[in-house]
Design an enzyme around this catalytic site. Structure first.
Site, PDB file in Angstrom:
ATOM      1  N   SER A  46       0.806  -1.231   0.000  1.00 34.45           N
ATOM      2  CA  SER A  46       0.000   0.000   0.000  1.00 34.45           C
ATOM      3  C   SER A  46       0.830   1.268   0.000  1.00 34.45           C
ATOM      4  O   SER A  46       0.290   2.358  -0.229  1.00 34.45           O
ATOM      5  CB  SER A  46      -0.953   0.005   1.200  1.00 34.45           C
ATOM      6  N   SER A  70      -6.118   4.212   3.426  1.00 36.46           N
ATOM      7  CA  SER A  70      -5.566   3.080   2.669  1.00 36.46           C
ATOM      8  C   SER A  70      -6.669   2.187   2.094  1.00 36.46           C
ATOM      9  O   SER A  70      -6.535   0.960   2.062  1.00 36.46           O
ATOM     10  CB  SER A  70      -4.622   2.252   3.546  1.00 36.46           C
ATOM     11  N   GLU A  86      -5.013  -4.129  -6.247  1.00 33.95           N
ATOM     12  CA  GLU A  86      -5.322  -4.650  -4.918  1.00 33.95           C
ATOM     13  C   GLU A  86      -6.382  -5.755  -5.047  1.00 33.95           C
ATOM     14  O   GLU A  86      -7.262  -5.661  -5.892  1.00 33.95           O
ATOM     15  CB  GLU A  86      -5.880  -3.520  -4.032  1.00 33.95           C
ATOM     16  N   GLY A 140       2.386   0.930   4.325  1.00 32.86           N
ATOM     17  CA  GLY A 140       2.027  -0.253   3.562  1.00 32.86           C
ATOM     18  C   GLY A 140       2.308  -1.496   4.371  1.00 32.86           C
ATOM     19  O   GLY A 140       3.174  -1.493   5.253  1.00 32.86           O
TER      20      GLY A 140
END
Length: 297
Positions: free
Chosen positions: A78, A135, A171, A241
């Site tokens: 991320s 996120s 993702e 991340g």
């Protein structure tokens, strides 16, 4: 007269034997940026946490650098949302942020904003806020698709001079982070360069840069990372991340009370799936780097 001639000839002979005059040695240029890496401390952190640690930190005022495995690859997970946001902001600026985009009927895991807006619309400003501050993974996929998909994002990075970073998937597939798999990876050195260019440089127009910094300063996902490794009260803008195999990262700009900001990229991984203590490793490594940089001011 004869004695004077002999004296002159003797002096000329000595000069010929001595060879050409050597130029005075030049002072060696100073090494810039200076490296003050506390290598033993960082290696000890790796041993204690049974992890691989990558770090690049730079004082933008003095040029002093702390580096540990700065050119090794890590899955960016991320943290790569910063690159997606930069690509969209560079293309759209702030003028296009009020345009709306439809949220898919089905979201991917960890989509705290978009999961309640399926089939409805968000502005691009709201999508960027969701991706950078919380996120949100579906928001990240919307950013990637707006930029043209992973291949197009990679082309943007190449245009920025980055021939290292790979953007291959959306993702949540970017989070597999299998050791040895170079898909969706980069290095601390390259990512620190992107942070500096996007947050402190002129890669984005000033209004877009200000919006980006605002979202990163308001991020809620990195409180236990770089923010936990610097003194209380210092301003931090970051994008964190996390992925499998102990992957935990933070890309950050830190503003001390006085002097120029610091740029940090801290990345970790493990051979196994265990992720215990990975937040602490990032925070401790960031603290070591910041202390080393500030000691040189």
């Amino acid at each position: 007269m004869r004695r004077a001639v002999l004296t002159v000839l003797l002096l000329l002979g000595l000069a010929a034997c001595s060879g050409p005059e050597r130029p005075a040695p030049r002072p060696s240029p100073s090494t810039a940026p200076a490296d003050v890496t506390p290598s033993d401390v960082l290696r000890d952190l790796e041993r204690r946490h049974d992890a691989r640690l990558g770090l690049l930190a730079v004082d933008t005022g003095t040029g002093t650098v702390v580096a540990h495995r700065p050119d090794e690859r890590f899955a960016h997970a991320s943290a790569g949302k910063l690159l997606l946001a930069g690509a969209v902001l560079e293309r759209r600026g702030t003028v296009g942020l009020d345009e709306r985009v439809r949220v898919p009927d089905e979201t991917v895991p960890h989509s705290p904003v978009t999961e309640s807006r399926t089939g409805r619309t968000l502005t691009w400003a709201e999508v960027l806020d969701a991706a950078l501050r919380l996120s949100d993974n579906t928001a990240a996929n919307l950013l990637a698709q707006d930029a043209g998909g992973p291949d197009a994002v990679t082309e943007v990075l190449r245009a920025w001079g980055d021939d290292v970073t790979r953007v291959d998937r959306l993702e949540p597939d970017v989070n597999t982070a299998v050791p040895g798999d170079e898909r969706d990876t980069s290095t601390p050195r390259v990512l620190a360069g992107h942070v500096r260019a996007l947050v402190l440089g002129d890669r984005l127009a000033e209004p877009a840069r200000e919006r980006l910094v605002g979202w990163m300063r308001a991020s809620t996902t990195g409180t236990a990372l770089v923010r936990a490794g610097v003194p209380s009260g210092w301003a931090v803008a970051d994008r964190s991340g996390g992925a499998a195999y102990g992957s935990r990262h933070d890309l950050a700009v830190v503003w001390p009370p006085h002097g120029a900001p610091l740029v940090l990229a801290v990345m970790t991984s493990r051979r196994g799936q265990d992720d215990e203590g990975r937040d602490a490793l990032v925070a401790q490594a960031a603290g070591v780097a910041v202390d080393a940089l500030m000691a040189r001011r």
